[in-house]
Design a protein around this motif. Structure first.
Motif, PDB file in Angstrom:
ATOM      1  N   ARG A 176       0.835  -1.204   0.000  1.00 24.72           N
ATOM      2  CA  ARG A 176       0.000   0.000   0.000  1.00 24.72           C
ATOM      3  C   ARG A 176       0.876   1.264   0.000  1.00 24.72           C
ATOM      4  N   VAL A 177       1.929   1.255   0.804  1.00 32.95           N
ATOM      5  CA  VAL A 177       2.852   2.397   0.849  1.00 32.95           C
ATOM      6  C   VAL A 177       3.402   2.684  -0.544  1.00 32.95           C
ATOM      7  N   GLN A 178       3.869   1.642  -1.210  1.00 37.80           N
ATOM      8  CA  GLN A 178       4.491   1.842  -2.521  1.00 37.80           C
ATOM      9  C   GLN A 178       3.463   2.263  -3.574  1.00 37.80           C
ATOM     10  N   LYS A 179       2.251   1.745  -3.473  1.00 36.03           N
ATOM     11  CA  LYS A 179       1.189   2.146  -4.409  1.00 36.03           C
ATOM     12  C   LYS A 179       0.838   3.620  -4.212  1.00 36.03           C
ATOM     13  N   GLU A 180       0.689   4.047  -2.953  1.00 38.04           N
ATOM     14  CA  GLU A 180       0.321   5.429  -2.669  1.00 38.04           C
ATOM     15  C   GLU A 180       1.448   6.391  -3.011  1.00 38.04           C
ATOM     16  N   LEU A 181       2.691   5.964  -2.784  1.00 37.86           N
ATOM     17  CA  LEU A 181       3.835   6.791  -3.158  1.00 37.86           C
ATOM     18  C   LEU A 181       3.885   6.973  -4.675  1.00 37.86           C
ATOM     19  N   ASP A 182       3.585   5.915  -5.400  1.00 32.36           N
ATOM     20  CA  ASP A 182       3.580   5.982  -6.863  1.00 32.36           C
ATOM     21  C   ASP A 182       2.513   6.964  -7.370  1.00 32.36           C
ATOM     22  N   VAL A 183       1.309   6.884  -6.817  1.00 35.13           N
ATOM     23  CA  VAL A 183       0.216   7.784  -7.210  1.00 35.13           C
ATOM     24  C   VAL A 183       0.581   9.230  -6.892  1.00 35.13           C
ATOM     25  N   TRP A 184       1.134   9.452  -5.715  1.00 35.16           N
ATOM     26  CA  TRP A 184       1.531  10.778  -5.246  1.00 35.16           C
ATOM     27  C   TRP A 184       2.625  11.363  -6.144  1.00 35.16           C
ATOM     28  N   LEU A 185       3.611  10.525  -6.480  1.00 37.80           N
ATOM     29  CA  LEU A 185       4.697  10.970  -7.356  1.00 37.80           C
ATOM     30  C   LEU A 185       4.198  11.283  -8.769  1.00 37.80           C
ATOM     31  N   THR A 186       3.305  10.455  -9.275  1.00 35.33           N
ATOM     32  CA  THR A 186       2.772  10.676 -10.620  1.00 35.33           C
ATOM     33  C   THR A 186       2.066  12.031 -10.709  1.00 35.33           C
ATOM     34  N   ALA A 187       1.288  12.368  -9.671  1.00 29.94           N
ATOM     35  CA  ALA A 187       0.596  13.659  -9.644  1.00 29.94           C
ATOM     36  C   ALA A 187       1.595  14.813  -9.548  1.00 29.94           C
ATOM     37  N   LEU A 188       2.626  14.638  -8.734  1.00 20.94           N
ATOM     38  CA  LEU A 188       3.662  15.671  -8.609  1.00 20.94           C
ATOM     39  C   LEU A 188       4.388  15.854  -9.932  1.00 20.94           C
ATOM     40  N   GLU A 189       4.764  14.762 -10.560  1.00 20.48           N
ATOM     41  CA  GLU A 189       5.486  14.824 -11.837  1.00 20.48           C
ATOM     42  C   GLU A 189       4.670  15.538 -12.914  1.00 20.48           C
ATOM     43  N   GLU A 190       3.362  15.287 -12.939  1.00 22.99           N
ATOM     44  CA  GLU A 190       2.489  15.932 -13.924  1.00 22.99           C
ATOM     45  C   GLU A 190       2.504  17.452 -13.731  1.00 22.99           C
ATOM     46  N   ARG A 191       2.427  17.896 -12.493  1.00 26.64           N
ATOM     47  CA  ARG A 191       2.398  19.328 -12.213  1.00 26.64           C
ATOM     48  C   ARG A 191       3.767  19.975 -12.430  1.00 26.64           C
ATOM     49  N   LEU A 192       4.823  19.267 -12.134  1.00 26.56           N
ATOM     50  CA  LEU A 192       6.163  19.799 -12.383  1.00 26.56           C
ATOM     51  C   LEU A 192       6.425  19.962 -13.883  1.00 26.56           C
ATOM     52  N   LYS A 193       5.926  19.034 -14.671  1.00 30.22           N
ATOM     53  CA  LYS A 193       6.093  19.124 -16.127  1.00 30.22           C
ATOM     54  C   LYS A 193       5.430  20.394 -16.660  1.00 30.22           C
ATOM     55  N   ILE A 194       4.233  20.683 -16.181  1.00 29.66           N
ATOM     56  CA  ILE A 194       3.511  21.892 -16.592  1.00 29.66           C
ATOM     57  C   ILE A 194       4.285  23.141 -16.171  1.00 29.66           C
ATOM     58  N   LEU A 195       4.752  23.155 -14.932  1.00 31.64           N
ATOM     59  CA  LEU A 195       5.456  24.330 -14.415  1.00 31.64           C
ATOM     60  C   LEU A 195       6.804  24.531 -15.096  1.00 31.64           C
ATOM     61  N   ASN A 196       7.501  23.468 -15.404  1.00 32.21           N
ATOM     62  CA  ASN A 196       8.795  23.600 -16.088  1.00 32.21           C
ATOM     63  C   ASN A 196       8.627  24.223 -17.472  1.00 32.21           C
ATOM     64  N   VAL A 197       7.572  23.844 -18.182  1.00 34.03           N
ATOM     65  CA  VAL A 197       7.294  24.437 -19.490  1.00 34.03           C
ATOM     66  C   VAL A 197       6.989  25.924 -19.326  1.00 34.03           C
ATOM     67  N   PHE A 198       6.147  26.239 -18.353  1.00 32.13           N
ATOM     68  CA  PHE A 198       5.782  27.643 -18.114  1.00 32.13           C
ATOM     69  C   PHE A 198       6.990  28.487 -17.716  1.00 32.13           C
ATOM     70  N   LEU A 199       7.785  27.992 -16.764  1.00 33.04           N
ATOM     71  CA  LEU A 199       8.905  28.779 -16.242  1.00 33.04           C
ATOM     72  C   LEU A 199      10.045  28.944 -17.246  1.00 33.04           C
TER      73      LEU A 199
END
Length: 206
Positions: A176-199
């Motif tokens: 469960r820890v690894q599944k939740e960490l994966d979901v959390w990281l995927t959401a973070l990565e998606e938002r970082l990708k958007i911000l990196n393009v913008f910045l």
């Protein structure tokens, strides 16, 4: 006795004030990211440095929280112009200022470092945290740091706990820890990708 990083029967992510999975992205406004929720999620992420458990990580956490403060200060000064991170930066730059915009650049770099380290470690199940964090540091923050700052971050990499000890602090149910960490990281990565393009766009220059 130290307070556990997670509630009984739960995981570290149950305690987080905000997950990156619940940070809104407005696709109709060129993937605008809500400021308040993003800053709350970033603050929740800094708690992972406490779980890593070494005083060597204090400079890493302090750097990230300092940049969160810079962005939030601008938001409080001009709330109607700062509902999304993109609006906040563009309106600040129009006012011939860039304290918060620069803070966001550094916050994104710190989040990129953390996400890359944890993603690599999650993917490579036999790799120790120190290896994953050192590799991520070399690919993200190191090129932007002065010779005075690099040793502080290098010390943190060397002070990483053993892999098994870190994950056990995130919860008893490891799948469960690894599944939740994966979901959390995927959401973070998606938002970082958007911000990196913008910045990196022409609009965000000072």
């Amino acid at each position: 006795m130290a307070t556990p990083a997670y509630p009984p029967g739960g995981t570290y992510f149950d305690n987080a004030k905000r997950s990156f999975t619940s940070v809104p992205i407005n696709a109709s406004k060129d993937n605008a990211i809500s400021t308040t929720e993003f800053l709350e999620a970033a603050e929740s992420l800094t708690g992972l440095f406490d779980v890593l458990g070494s005083a060597a990580f204090l400079p890493v956490k302090k750097d990230m929280t300092g940049n969160i403060t810079k962005v939030r200060t601008r938001q409080l000064e001009a709330p109607l112009q700062s509902e999304t991170l993109q609006e906040l930066c563009l309106n600040e730059l129009k006012a011939k200022k860039h304290v918060a915009s620069e803070g966001l650049v550094w916050l994104v770099r710190g989040l990129e470092f953390t996400s890359q380290a944890l993603r690599r470690n999650l993917t490579n199940s036999s790799e120790e945290l120190s290896v994953s964090f050192r590799d991520a540091y070399g690919k993200t923050l190191k090129q932007h740091h002065s010779f005075l700052i690099k040793p502080l971050f290098s010390a943190a990499m060397s002070a990483c706990p053993y892999r098994k000890d870190f994950y056990s602090k995130l919860g008893d149910d490891q799948p469960r820890v690894q599944k939740e960490l994966d979901v959390w990281l995927t959401a973070l990565e998606e938002r970082l990708k958007i911000l990196n393009v913008f910045l990196s766009s022409k609009e965000v220059k000072w």
